[in-house]
Design an enzyme around this catalytic site. Structure first.
Site, short mmCIF file in Angstrom:
data_model
loop_
_atom_site.label_atom_id
_atom_site.label_comp_id
_atom_site.label_asym_id
_atom_site.label_seq_id
_atom_site.Cartn_x
_atom_site.Cartn_y
_atom_site.Cartn_z
N ASN A 146 8.40 21.76 25.80
CA ASN A 146 9.34 22.84 25.48
C ASN A 146 8.84 23.51 24.20
OD1 ASN A 146 11.47 24.49 24.90
ND2 ASN A 146 12.97 22.84 24.55
N TRP A 147 8.23 24.68 24.39
CA TRP A 147 7.62 25.37 23.24
C TRP A 147 8.64 26.09 22.38
CZ3 TRP A 147 2.50 28.10 25.29
CH2 TRP A 147 1.56 27.10 25.58
N LYS A 148 9.86 26.24 22.88
CA LYS A 148 10.92 26.94 22.14
C LYS A 148 10.43 28.33 21.70
CE LYS A 148 12.83 22.46 21.02
NZ LYS A 148 13.53 21.59 20.08
N HIS A 189 19.89 23.05 27.37
CA HIS A 189 19.31 22.47 26.16
C HIS A 189 20.33 22.56 25.02
CE1 HIS A 189 16.77 21.87 22.68
NE2 HIS A 189 15.93 21.25 23.50
N GLU A 233 20.04 23.38 22.05
CA GLU A 233 19.93 24.59 21.23
C GLU A 233 20.56 25.79 21.93
OE1 GLU A 233 15.73 24.25 20.47
OE2 GLU A 233 16.13 22.46 19.29
N GLU A 269 18.74 13.92 26.19
CA GLU A 269 18.29 14.27 24.84
C GLU A 269 19.45 14.14 23.87
OE1 GLU A 269 14.67 17.05 24.72
OE2 GLU A 269 16.44 18.28 24.88
N GLY A 304 14.45 17.53 16.96
CA GLY A 304 14.01 18.51 15.96
C GLY A 304 13.75 17.92 14.58
N SER A 315 12.33 13.95 19.50
CA SER A 315 11.32 13.38 18.59
C SER A 315 10.28 12.51 19.30
CB SER A 315 12.00 12.59 17.46
OG SER A 315 12.80 13.46 16.68
N GLY A 374 9.20 18.49 22.36
CA GLY A 374 9.32 19.73 21.59
C GLY A 374 8.15 19.90 20.64
P1 PGA Z 1 11.59 17.61 19.54
O1 PGA Z 1 12.43 18.54 20.55
O2 PGA Z 1 10.60 16.85 20.38
O3 PGA Z 1 10.95 18.55 18.59
O4 PGA Z 1 12.60 16.68 18.88
C1 PGA Z 1 12.80 18.07 21.80
C2 PGA Z 1 13.60 19.10 22.52
O5 PGA Z 1 14.38 19.81 21.88
O6 PGA Z 1 13.49 19.25 23.76
#
Ligand code: PGA
Length: 255
Positions: A8-10, A96, A98, A166, A172, A214, A235
């Site tokens: 997930n490149w966001k 997600h 976010e 998650e 994050g 993470s 992420g």
């Molecule tokens: P992260 O994000 O690996 O940076 O904790 C995971 C995600 O939000 O899918």
């Protein structure tokens, strides 16, 4: 079951050029692997170009990070699941944390999910609690997230569904820890129990349950072995071709 590793490149990287460079590096690693299924979810604007760069690569797919629950109309700034699909994606992340923080409710996620499945996308539905309270109220959160998102979703589409567990506290830069493999395993069992309210138990056992939050090259193996995760949603570490490549290799050796 072969492992599914999702990047997930966001809101990264900055430009089409950087996106292509990162993608090509990952593609090179994937070409040496045999079994693991790799899914890259870039910002949607990069999808057509990365689909070109993907070429005939096997076991390498693209995904979207979200989609709007309508196929056309006066919706400034939105992108439909059909547009995502026709731009090369086979997968779509929904729910997600976010997105939930920006206002996606379980009901909205349900609308998005139904439309995305109808467009032939495989949906990676994210669920997870904000805090893991000792009284276990967080289990109710996960149950509601799952059952509301799946309301009136035809059972025959279960094979297009993937769940990503998650926990929000593990996601994050602000996260102090990831979950533990044992903690994840308990959640995965619980998730399948809830899914068996929607579909038969046997079918619920077939739905892949991924871990996210993470993930890095040091903890990935634990989630895939001791945690029995069917895959990972990655992420930050997916923006580093070297680290993400390590994760892919670990998963490939197991699958
Ligand atoms: P992260 O994000 O690996 O940076 O904790 C995971 C995600 O939000 O899918």
């Amino acid at each position: 079951m072969k492992k599914i590793i999702v990047a997930n490149w966001k809101l990264n990287p900055d430009s089409p050029r950087e996106a292509r460079e990162l993608f090509v590096k990952i593609k090179r690693t994937v070409s040496r692997l045999k079994r693991v299924e790799t899914v890259i979810c870039p910002p949607a604007i990069f999808l057509p170009d990365l689909e070109k760069a993907r070429g005939a690569a096997k076991k390498l797919a693209l995904g979207g990070q979200d989609a709007f629950p309508a196929l056309d109309g006066a919706w400034t700034g939105q992108i439909s699941p059909a547009m995502i699909r026709k731009s090369g994606a086979r997968y779509l992340i929904l729910g997600h944390s976010e997105r939930r923080a920006q206002g996606d409710t379980d009901e909205l996620i349900n609308q998005k999910l139904k439309l995305a499945l109808a467009q032939g996308l495989k949906v990676i539905l994210c669920v997870g609690e904000k805090t893991r309270d000792p009284q276990g109220h967080y289990l109710q959160t996960i149950k509601t997230q799952l059952l509301t998102a799946l309301e009136k979703v035809p059972r025959k589409l279960a094979s297009q569904l993937i769940i990503a567990y998650e926990p929000v506290w593990a996601i994050g830069d602000a996260a102090k820890f990831s979950d533990t493999p044992a903690g994840f395993l308990e959640q995965a069992i619980y998730i399948r129990k809830i899914l068996s309210i929607w579909i038969e138990q046997k079918a619920a056992m077939q739905v892949p349950v991924l871990y996210g939050g993470s993930v890095d090259a040091r903890n990935a193996l634990g989630f895939l072995t001791e945690g029995q995760a069917d895959g990972l949603l990655v992420g930050r570490a997916s923006l580093r071709a070297d680290i993400f490549g390590e994760i892919l290799k670990l998963a490939d050796a197991l699958a």
